[in-house]
Design a protein around this motif. Structure first.
Motif, short mmCIF file in Angstrom:
data_model
loop_
_atom_site.label_atom_id
_atom_site.label_comp_id
_atom_site.label_asym_id
_atom_site.label_seq_id
_atom_site.Cartn_x
_atom_site.Cartn_y
_atom_site.Cartn_z
N SER A 3 0.82 -1.21 0.00
CA SER A 3 0.00 0.00 0.00
C SER A 3 0.85 1.26 0.00
CB SER A 3 -0.94 0.01 1.20
OG SER A 3 -1.83 -1.09 1.16
N ALA A 4 1.96 1.25 0.76
CA ALA A 4 2.82 2.43 0.82
C ALA A 4 3.45 2.70 -0.54
CB ALA A 4 3.90 2.23 1.88
N GLU A 5 3.87 1.66 -1.24
CA GLU A 5 4.44 1.83 -2.58
C GLU A 5 3.38 2.36 -3.54
OE1 GLU A 5 7.81 -1.73 -2.54
OE2 GLU A 5 5.84 -2.11 -3.40
N LEU A 6 2.17 1.87 -3.38
CA LEU A 6 1.09 2.33 -4.25
C LEU A 6 0.78 3.81 -4.00
CD1 LEU A 6 -0.92 1.40 -6.39
CD2 LEU A 6 -2.47 0.72 -4.55
N LEU A 7 0.82 4.22 -2.74
CA LEU A 7 0.62 5.64 -2.42
C LEU A 7 1.71 6.50 -3.06
CD1 LEU A 7 -0.45 5.94 1.33
CD2 LEU A 7 -1.68 6.79 -0.67
N ASP A 8 2.95 6.05 -2.99
CA ASP A 8 4.04 6.80 -3.61
C ASP A 8 3.83 6.90 -5.12
OD1 ASP A 8 5.32 7.22 -1.21
OD2 ASP A 8 6.66 5.49 -1.41
N LEU A 76 -7.78 1.21 -3.12
CA LEU A 76 -6.84 1.69 -2.11
C LEU A 76 -7.60 2.54 -1.11
CD1 LEU A 76 -3.91 2.23 -1.05
CD2 LEU A 76 -3.86 4.20 -2.60
N GLU A 77 -7.47 2.21 0.16
CA GLU A 77 -8.12 2.96 1.23
C GLU A 77 -7.07 3.59 2.13
OE1 GLU A 77 -10.84 0.55 3.39
OE2 GLU A 77 -11.87 -0.19 1.60
N VAL A 78 -7.26 4.86 2.43
CA VAL A 78 -6.37 5.58 3.34
C VAL A 78 -7.21 6.09 4.51
CG1 VAL A 78 -4.74 7.47 3.61
CG2 VAL A 78 -4.90 6.28 1.41
N THR A 79 -6.82 5.76 5.71
CA THR A 79 -7.55 6.22 6.90
C THR A 79 -6.65 7.14 7.71
OG1 THR A 79 -8.80 4.14 7.00
CG2 THR A 79 -8.76 5.50 8.99
N VAL A 80 -7.14 8.35 7.94
CA VAL A 80 -6.40 9.33 8.75
C VAL A 80 -7.34 9.86 9.82
CG1 VAL A 80 -5.11 11.49 8.76
CG2 VAL A 80 -5.02 10.01 6.75
N SER A 81 -6.96 9.72 11.08
CA SER A 81 -7.75 10.26 12.19
C SER A 81 -6.79 10.55 13.33
CB SER A 81 -8.83 9.26 12.63
OG SER A 81 -8.28 8.27 13.49
N PRO A 82 -7.27 11.21 14.40
CA PRO A 82 -6.37 11.44 15.54
C PRO A 82 -5.89 10.16 16.19
CG PRO A 82 -8.31 12.85 15.66
CD PRO A 82 -8.58 11.86 14.58
#
Length: 215
Positions: A3-8, A76-82
């Protein structure tokens, strides 16, 4: 692909524009170059990266022009929260048994007919479902953050956030101290202390070498 490579890979705006164009139709290099406004050489470099990742493929037509198209379905799912940051990637498939999903009710038995009218109706139904699931994911994401905040407020001290993270990790699945420490990205000795404190408060319990939440 990781997933990290895909994000890049998708972090480049021109590669995203290429994929957006190819989602509508197969194209050759000159078409792509004119559409996104960069040189054919730069387009070829982007296509090589996308091809190495397995996202695009090519074929040659009768005039020996090489056409590029998207090679596979990918989500691709990206989750960002506190309380969490994470990425997940996977290959969607219509053969997935959604009847095993405990919290989702989907009529998976509906099958479209073979004529254009039936297929259009099925497409409309699936697009509505896709929008509803997107809204449901946003709601779940929001509620997860709210519940994590409420959970963290139950604990006192500087390690309140860690205690909340450990409970969240155990809610996903039980595990040993080492497994939980990897999930919360904290040293095993720190996680073990947190687990012992949670056990004292009746929030966690040990079963052999594994820790879990009480039934």
């Amino acid at each position: 692909m990781d997933s990290a490579e895909l994000l890049d890979l998708l972090g480049n705006a021109n590669r995203r524009r290429i994929l957006r164009l190819l989602a509508h139709k197969p194209c050759y290099v000159t078409e792509i170059s004119e559409y996104i406004g960069v040189s054919p050489k730069a387009v070829i470099d982007h296509l090589e990266r996308l091809d190495e990742a397995g996202l695009v493929e090519s074929s040659v037509d009768d005039q020996r022009r090489k056409y590029f198209r998207i090679a596979r379905n990918l989500r691709l799912e990206v989750t960002v929260s506190p309380y969490t940051f994470g990425t997940k990637s996977g290959y969607p498939g219509s053969s997935i048994d959604v009847t095993t999903c405990r919290h989702v009710s989907i009529d998976a038995e509906v099958e479209a007919g073979s004529d254009a009218g039936d297929l259009a109706a099925e497409l409309d139904r699936l697009q509505d479902l896709d929008r509803e699931l997107s809204l449901a994911q946003r709601w779940v994401h929001g509620r997860l953050s709210e519940v994590m905040e409420q959970l963290t407020d139950q604990f006192e001290g500087e390690d309140a956030r860690l205690l909340g993270d450990v409970v969240s990790a155990l809610a996903t699945r039980s595990g040993t101290v080492e497994e939980v420490s990897r999930r919360v990205e904290a040293p095993p000795e720190v996680v073990e202390e947190a687990l012992e404190r949670l056990a004292d408060e009746g929030v966690a319990e040990r079963e052999g070498d594994e820790w879990t939440l009480p039934d």
